[in-house]
Write a protein that holds these residues in place. Sequence first.
Motif, PDB file in Angstrom:
ATOM      1  N   UNK A 104       0.831  -1.207   0.000  1.00  0.00           N
ATOM      2  CA  UNK A 104       0.000   0.000   0.000  1.00  0.00           C
ATOM      3  C   UNK A 104       0.865   1.257   0.000  1.00  0.00           C
ATOM      4  N   UNK A 105       1.944   1.237   0.758  1.00  0.00           N
ATOM      5  CA  UNK A 105       2.833   2.399   0.781  1.00  0.00           C
ATOM      6  C   UNK A 105       3.494   2.583  -0.583  1.00  0.00           C
ATOM      7  N   UNK A 106       3.890   1.481  -1.212  1.00  0.00           N
ATOM      8  CA  UNK A 106       4.527   1.546  -2.531  1.00  0.00           C
ATOM      9  C   UNK A 106       3.554   2.120  -3.571  1.00  0.00           C
ATOM     10  N   UNK A 107       2.272   1.766  -3.457  1.00  0.00           N
ATOM     11  CA  UNK A 107       1.271   2.201  -4.426  1.00  0.00           C
ATOM     12  C   UNK A 107       0.780   3.630  -4.182  1.00  0.00           C
ATOM     13  N   UNK A 108       1.115   4.208  -3.051  1.00  0.00           N
ATOM     14  CA  UNK A 108       0.660   5.557  -2.708  1.00  0.00           C
ATOM     15  C   UNK A 108       1.205   6.564  -3.718  1.00  0.00           C
ATOM     16  N   UNK A 109       0.313   7.306  -4.438  1.00  0.00           N
ATOM     17  CA  UNK A 109       0.793   8.284  -5.425  1.00  0.00           C
ATOM     18  C   UNK A 109       1.620   9.412  -4.807  1.00  0.00           C
ATOM     19  N   UNK A 110       1.521   9.598  -3.496  1.00  0.00           N
ATOM     20  CA  UNK A 110       2.344  10.610  -2.838  1.00  0.00           C
ATOM     21  C   UNK A 110       3.750  10.088  -2.559  1.00  0.00           C
ATOM     22  N   UNK A 111       3.966   8.804  -2.811  1.00  0.00           N
ATOM     23  CA  UNK A 111       5.287   8.205  -2.581  1.00  0.00           C
ATOM     24  C   UNK A 111       5.817   7.651  -3.906  1.00  0.00           C
ATOM     25  N   UNK A 112       5.846   6.313  -4.071  1.00  0.00           N
ATOM     26  CA  UNK A 112       6.344   5.737  -5.307  1.00  0.00           C
ATOM     27  C   UNK A 112       5.246   5.682  -6.363  1.00  0.00           C
ATOM     28  N   UNK A 113       4.073   5.188  -5.973  1.00  0.00           N
ATOM     29  CA  UNK A 113       2.969   5.078  -6.919  1.00  0.00           C
ATOM     30  C   UNK A 113       3.001   3.832  -7.775  1.00  0.00           C
ATOM     31  N   UNK A 114       3.864   2.870  -7.453  1.00  0.00           N
ATOM     32  CA  UNK A 114       3.955   1.627  -8.228  1.00  0.00           C
ATOM     33  C   UNK A 114       2.781   0.721  -7.851  1.00  0.00           C
TER      34      UNK A 114
END
Length: 357
Positions: free
Chosen positions: A312-322
């Motif tokens: 979920x953190x990786x997919x966060x558009x405010x972070x990596x967004x992957x």
Amino acid sequence: MRRFIRLRLLALAVLLTAPYASAQAGQVHFYGWGGSPQVSTYMRWVQQELRAEGIQLRHNKVADIAEVVKQITAGHSNADLIWINGENFHALKAAGALQNIVDDIAAVAALNPQLQWQHDFGEPVTGLEVPWGVGQFNLLARAPVFSEESITAADLLQAAQRFPGRLSYPKPPDFHGTTFLKSLLLALQPEQAQVFQQPVQQVNAAALTAPLWRFLTELHPHLWQQGRSFPASAGEQVNYLAQGQLVMAVSFNPNDYKTLVRTGRLPTGIQRHRFRGGAITNTHYLAIPKGAKNPEMAKQVIEFLLSERAQLRKADPNRWGDPSVLAEAAEPLLPAAQEFHASWQRYLEQQWSARFQ
């Protein structure tokens, strides 16, 4: 007395080296593409979280994972965990250089069943790697370069003519640049989509690619530097887009049009576009070399990277967004086009270089 002193010195040496040996035992050397600040920031968070589990993750950034693949196949690598897909996976599989790990990773049970990850660029995965994220090729452009989200090859040529010297693409063999070639090839011949799933040696590649070379010959004079030179990477092209030198960049992250704006790398108003036949879509994977010094701890790292919290953190558009690979965290993606068979990668790169370099 001398024997006593020797024993004391030996004991002292053991005490001094024990912490070092322990630290070494707790280290996992992870190798992956290092061309994205968002990825690097995310991996620093991963390192911090894993320290609490007694794991010291070493994030070794590389410009091209193919160099690490060569080291692994030659037996000269300290890699415990690698981030790969496509022809790099093919090379390691052919060399018998990867461990079979899928049955050892509990998180595999939570993968999105709609994710077509059992084949990597046409090659069966056969348990040698596990999916980590999803890539979808797309274009990032300032308004009003393109009027519609989905574009044709003709739309691209017209945009290059309207904005002379302000469009380009990364220089192959950069994988973004090669995927740009594949996307154009598919856009020019959508009826051949299934043919591109076959090994390049089994089809008439010269005839199939002739429309691409004709199109690029017409396109290049309108590009940045008149098509005589190209950005070295997608990251460099994004910088040129941010500075206003270019009005378009390429990406393999379908969320970059949001992420790069929110993190301040691109100005507001950037729009996402794709070729009309669909965004070339592939999965990127994690794998453990057979020569890994710490394979069991590398599997613990994979379990964490596939946890819902990490995904979920990786997919966060405010972070990596992957995009996530988990069923619980799956998000809508762009209309997808299948990735080409891995053998097309080298062929297109060699043919492009012979014509345009």
